[in-house]
Design an enzyme around this catalytic site. Structure first.
Site, mmCIF file in Angstrom:
data_model
loop_
_atom_site.group_PDB
_atom_site.id
_atom_site.type_symbol
_atom_site.label_atom_id
_atom_site.label_comp_id
_atom_site.label_asym_id
_atom_site.label_seq_id
_atom_site.Cartn_x
_atom_site.Cartn_y
_atom_site.Cartn_z
ATOM 1 N N ASP A 150 1.178 -1.473 -0.256
ATOM 2 C CA ASP A 150 -0.608 -0.639 -0.283
ATOM 3 C C ASP A 150 0.953 1.446 -0.322
ATOM 4 O O ASP A 150 1.897 1.016 0.049
ATOM 5 C CB ASP A 150 -0.972 0.080 1.559
ATOM 6 C CG ASP A 150 -1.905 0.760 0.988
ATOM 7 O OD1 ASP A 150 -2.231 2.259 -0.245
ATOM 8 O OD2 ASP A 150 -3.685 0.450 1.249
HETATM 9 C C1 BGC Z 1 -5.447 3.688 0.440
HETATM 10 C C2 BGC Z 1 -5.148 2.525 -1.166
HETATM 11 C C3 BGC Z 1 -5.352 2.649 -2.465
HETATM 12 C C4 BGC Z 1 -3.851 3.741 -1.695
HETATM 13 C C5 BGC Z 1 -3.372 4.688 -3.230
HETATM 14 C C6 BGC Z 1 -3.718 4.093 0.545
HETATM 15 O O1 BGC Z 1 -3.781 5.328 1.178
HETATM 16 O O2 BGC Z 1 -4.902 2.503 1.025
HETATM 17 O O3 BGC Z 1 -6.495 1.336 -1.054
HETATM 18 O O4 BGC Z 1 -5.111 2.697 -3.262
HETATM 19 O O5 BGC Z 1 -3.553 4.642 -1.304
HETATM 20 O O6 BGC Z 1 -4.412 5.698 -3.038
#
Ligand code: BGC
Length: 918
Positions: free
Chosen positions: A704
């Protein structure tokens, strides 16, 4: 039929159908619904001004042209008349009580202030209208869980007063819940409205979906994918929910209905799988057979009512308690019938293969430790329309306990705790606890037993296209990459990298000149579960949320919808969507439940698989996330989830396993948090042994955004070495892979021999294999692709108008400082400076910016345009708290030009804007 490659009308109509099929009706006294043509409606509830198309955070940041909420949909339908005076009263009130966005990331309130409705006003309205529709809206999302408070899980006092006044005045009242997740429902008994339906968060066309059901164009056929209990405290996970450091999964495999149907049937208000229709169905057993692997039942479902409709047929098993202990009932299959005319019936085939009947023995109590077993005893099967109302259709007897699949220990906990187990006393199951079996081997040992060997070979000048053309193998190609190439390729860049479609989440692959020289293009990924997020302001279709789609139980429809999503990805040159989100609704308070599907792993896995299959029709894919056990947002950056190996495998990972095996998932995103002592990003058992070796996953795994790595706990430095050792191929994201802008430890650990070249090669090969198969590669080698060409012909320019303009005249030297307020950073607005310069030429624009938030993982993207041409995108993180300059070069400016700023989220601050000639 449209000849367009990307048929927007088709997309829109699928979106509307999907929402309508997801609408879940829980009550319909006196057949108040559907509303007859000519009905006069009084629409109450402030959410008529702010329909929630989705929840908040990265899963909701889709820029749309227009959202059709409940008001807009009903107002557009000539069959109904809305009370215009009531609307006007609301308009006046809302003018004084505008929508509250909160300030910055994760601060949008769960609800918006409700206009007080007096008994008098309600009575006045009741004189003019036949029926009252009361709309109640809620949101929540990333970094913001729901709370068991008024305004979140519970109704506000004002909402209750509105219900009291309106149900007191009108004979016919319909409550529509525009929510991402189930909420407390005790108010139904208290105020007794005639009808109640969850209309969920349905994306940009959501209002039409609700309208279709209320008007009877679609007979309600959505069913609950979660159990609605009397009290939040009834959910067994509530006691452990929300802890900032630890969250023990004491309820073990007894999540959702698995708990309620076993131990607490009387605490259920609406059971799992429940939902009513405008017609009635009967069910009868036709046949039941034991097959080579599992069972097959055929039931006949008949529409015995007076309106055409669809029904969801659910197939359940009740396993023998055995030594392991089992939930009273578990879903093993489901099928949605076609539309059945009154009197019409159809046969429905239901199957449960061995995979659905096995249980994991993590303690050895059955005599078979670390194995999927079928314990001896009788397995009963039921078919019906919810977890409660079903019919026994057959049973099988297992003479002795069988090992169906021998596995080996993985991800077991190291921290002792007690887990739930049923005990049969006086004719009922009661909760007892037993000690959880602990790990006997570490992730490091597993890694060492299985280290890959290096691919050796000299530099033959192979390019990636030579692998494509079968001139060399992937191993030969990868063997040529230098250590530096290997260290850089595992670093993804973003957010809003200029190397890919503007405003997207990440870029990966050929992120350095050297990698590009090897013929590796840069692939693009972007959020998310409710449609494509492009922080540049570019518009995309906003989809019904996961919770809404799952409630439709219509996998074919979900697949068709995601075929369109796939086309939209192709059109925007995005190879990978960062979704679907597929964590379990372990507790109704998880803020991201709107993105996820259900409390049940089968419903979850099949929905994710359907979305993937749909996207795969256009050769793009989704990223299944968050792998695994992101069951709360509070403390998500580090909270440790502690669970038994059985609960992990049988409940939490099952959906992901289905998405890999049935949906052929090609991309996985690990979570921020830790499970049983390791960040999931660095969990060798999770990412290599279970995902790849056991399930046969052949794709990329990414972290993530700005996740941590290594063993649980704080680290001074980003432990990228552990991430790569686990075979989590891509670290997402850094600003510049070559410059190691995240200051990760990969190179150092590699030089010390703590990460091998072979491990880096393994991830590089995963990344290259993935890219080779995606549209980006075809575009890169430019061999022509008809779909891409047809989509390109349909190119639409980005168009926007300024919301606010400030005039700036540069002084004689050309250098001018403008105070930050001139370009306010208000969410989703275009603000512009109209510049008059002393001469044409090149100028440098410097924005002095910072982020204002308490959330480290917050994202504040903004885009700079010159005369409507996108020049640069910048994303501040929650950690960018100090003022810093961002320089933007504006070459070849005329004497007059516009600078526009688009902010996708508010919370970024600008101190000043400096313009100077260069
Ligand atoms: C989230 C993800 C997301 C990523 C990119 C993170 O904060 O948990 O689900 O895909 O950001 O935006």
């Amino acid at each position: 039929m449209s000849t367009l490659a990307f048929d927007k009308e088709k997309f829109r109509s699928l979106l509307r159908r999907a929402v309508a099929e997801g609408v879940t009706l829980l009550k319909n006294d006196g057949d108040v619904l559907p509303l007859a043509e000519g009905t006069k409606i009084a629409l109450f509830g402030r959410s008529q001004f702010n329909y929630y198309k989705s929840g908040t955070g990265s899963g909701g940041m889709v820029n749309v042209k227009e959202v059709v909420g409940v008001y807009e949909a009903f107002a557009s339908d000539p069959r109904f008349t809305l009370d215009a005076d009531l609307r006007k009263t609301y308009e006046e009130w809302v003018a004084d009580h505008p929508f509250d966005n909160g300030v910055g990331w994760a601060s949008e309130p769960w609800f918006q202030a409700e206009m007080p409705i007096t008994a008098d006003l309600a009575k006045k309205c009741a004189k003019k209208s036949d029926v009252a529709i009361i709309l109640i809206g809620r949101t929540a999302g990333e970094d913001q869980d729901n709370r068991n408070e008024r305004g979140s899980y519970l109704l506000t006092e004002e909402e209750e007063k509105m219900l009291e006044a309106v149900t007191g005045a009108f004979k016919k009242t319909v409550v529509l819940l525009n929510v991402g997740n189930i909420i407390d429902m005790n108010w139904v008994a208290k105020y007794d409205p005639s009808a109640v339906a969850y209309i969920w968060q349905g994306g940009q066309e959501g209002g039409y979906g609700a309208l279709a059901v209320v008007a009877g164009d679609v007979n309600p056929c959505g069913r609950l994918t979660d159990t609605i209990a009397y009290d939040i405290a009834d959910y067994p996970s509530t006691a452990n929910f929300g802890g900032k450091e630890r969250n023990f999964q004491q309820e073990d495999i007894y999540v959702g209905y698995r708990y309620f149907e076993t131990f607490a049937k009387d605490r259920v208000l609406y059971p799992f799988g429940y939902g009513i229709s405008y017609t009635e169905f009967s069910i009868a057993e036709n046949s039941f057979h034991e097959e080579k692997s599992g069972v097959k039942a055929v039931v006949s479902v008949k529409n015995v009512g007076e309106r055409a409709g669809r029904q969801v047929v659910q197939f359940y098993v009740s396993k023998p308690q055995g030594m392991l202990g089992q939930p009273a009932i578990e879903l093993v299959d489901f099928v949605k019938t076609p539309l059945l005319a009154p009197g019409e019936s159809c046969n429905v085939e239901l199957r449960a293969d061995e995979d659905r009947l096995v249980s994991y023995d993590d303690s050895g109590v059955t005599g078979h430790k670390s194995a999927y077993v079928m314990e001896q005893g009788t397995y009963y099967f039921y078919a019906g329309f919810d977890v409660r109302s079903n019919l026994e259709v057959g049973s099988i007897s297992v003479a002795e306990t069988n090992v169906i699949k021998q596995m080996s220990e993985a991800m077991a906990p190291v921290e002792p705790f007690e887990r739930m187990k049923p005990e049969f006393v006086d004719g009922a199951y009661r909760v007892t606890y037993e000690s959880v079996p602990l790990a006997t081997v570490t992730r490091e040992q597993h890694r060492e037993w299985d280290l890959p060997t290096e691919w050796k070979g000299s530099d033959m000048g192979w390019k990636l296209v030579d692998v494509y053309d079968h001139k060399c193998s992937m191993e030969q190609f990868i063997a040529q990459l230098s250590d530096q190439d290997l260290i850089c390729i595992v670093r993804g860049e973003g957010m809003s990298s200029p190397k890919v479609t503007p405003g997207c989440g990440g870029a990966f692959g050929g992120v350095t000149d050297s990698l590009l020289e090897k013929g590796i293009p840069v692939a693009c990924c972007s959020d998310g579960p409710s449609g494509i997020r492009m922080d540049s302001g570019r518009i995309a279709f906003s989809m019904p949320n996961g919770a809404c789609l799952a409630a439709s139980w219509d996998l074919a429809l979900v697949e068709d919808l995601y075929e369109m999503e796939g086309l939209e990805l192709r059109k925007n040159k995005i190879d990978v969507l960062l979704g679907p989100g597929m964590n379990l609704h372990r507790n109704p308070l998880n803020g991201r439940n709107f993105e996820y599907f259900s409390e049940d792993p089968l419903v979850t896995g099949r929905n994710a698989a359907a979305q993937l299959r749909g996207m795969h029709r256009n050769n793009v894919t989704g990223t299944i996330k968050h792998f695994a056990m992101n069951t709360q947002e509070s403390g998500r950056y580090s909270v440790e989830h502690i669970a038994s190996e059985r609960a992990i495998r049988q409940i939490y990972l099952k959906g992901f396993e289905i998405a890999v095996k049935e949906g052929r998932a090609k991309a996985v995103m690990t979570t921020y948090g830790t499970v049983n002592g390791y960040y999931t990003s660095s969990d060798y058992d999770l990412v290599t042994r279970i995902l790849r070796s056991e399930w046969g996953f052949r794709g990329i795994v990414m972290t993530d955004w700005w996740a941590k790595g290594g063993v649980a706990g704080p680290h001074d430095r980003l432990d990228m070495a552990s991430i790569i050792r686990a075979q989590n191929d891509l670290y997402m994201v850094c600003n510049n892979a070559e410059q190691n802008t995240n200051w990760d430890n990969l190179e150092e650990e590699f030089n010390k021999g703590n990460v091998t070249r072979a491990e880096l090669q393994r991830s590089a090969a995963n990344i290259c294999r993935f890219i080779l198969d995606k549209p980006v590669f075809n575009r890169y080698i430019d061999r022509g692709n008809r779909l891409d060409m047809r989509l390109a012909e349909q190119k639409e320019e980005m168009e926007f108008s300024y919301d606010h303009v400030e005039k700036v005249t540069l002084n004689a030297t050309g250098e001018t400082v403008v105070p930050g307020e001139a370009l306010p950073t208000v969410r989703r607005t275009y603000n512009a400076l109209q510049v008059k310069a002393p001469k044409a030429g090149d100028y440098k624009l410097t924005l002095v910016v910072r982020a204002e938030t308490d959330h480290e993982l917050a994202q504040f993207p903004f885009t700079i345009f010159r005369n409507q041409d996108l020049i640069q995108m910048v994303t501040l993180k929650g950690t960018d708290k100090e003022w810093r300059p961002v320089d933007i070069l504006l070459n070849g400016c005329d004497k007059k030009f516009d600078i526009a700023l688009f902010c996708a989220m508010d919370g970024a601050r600008i101190r000043e804007i400096v313009l100077q000639p260069v």
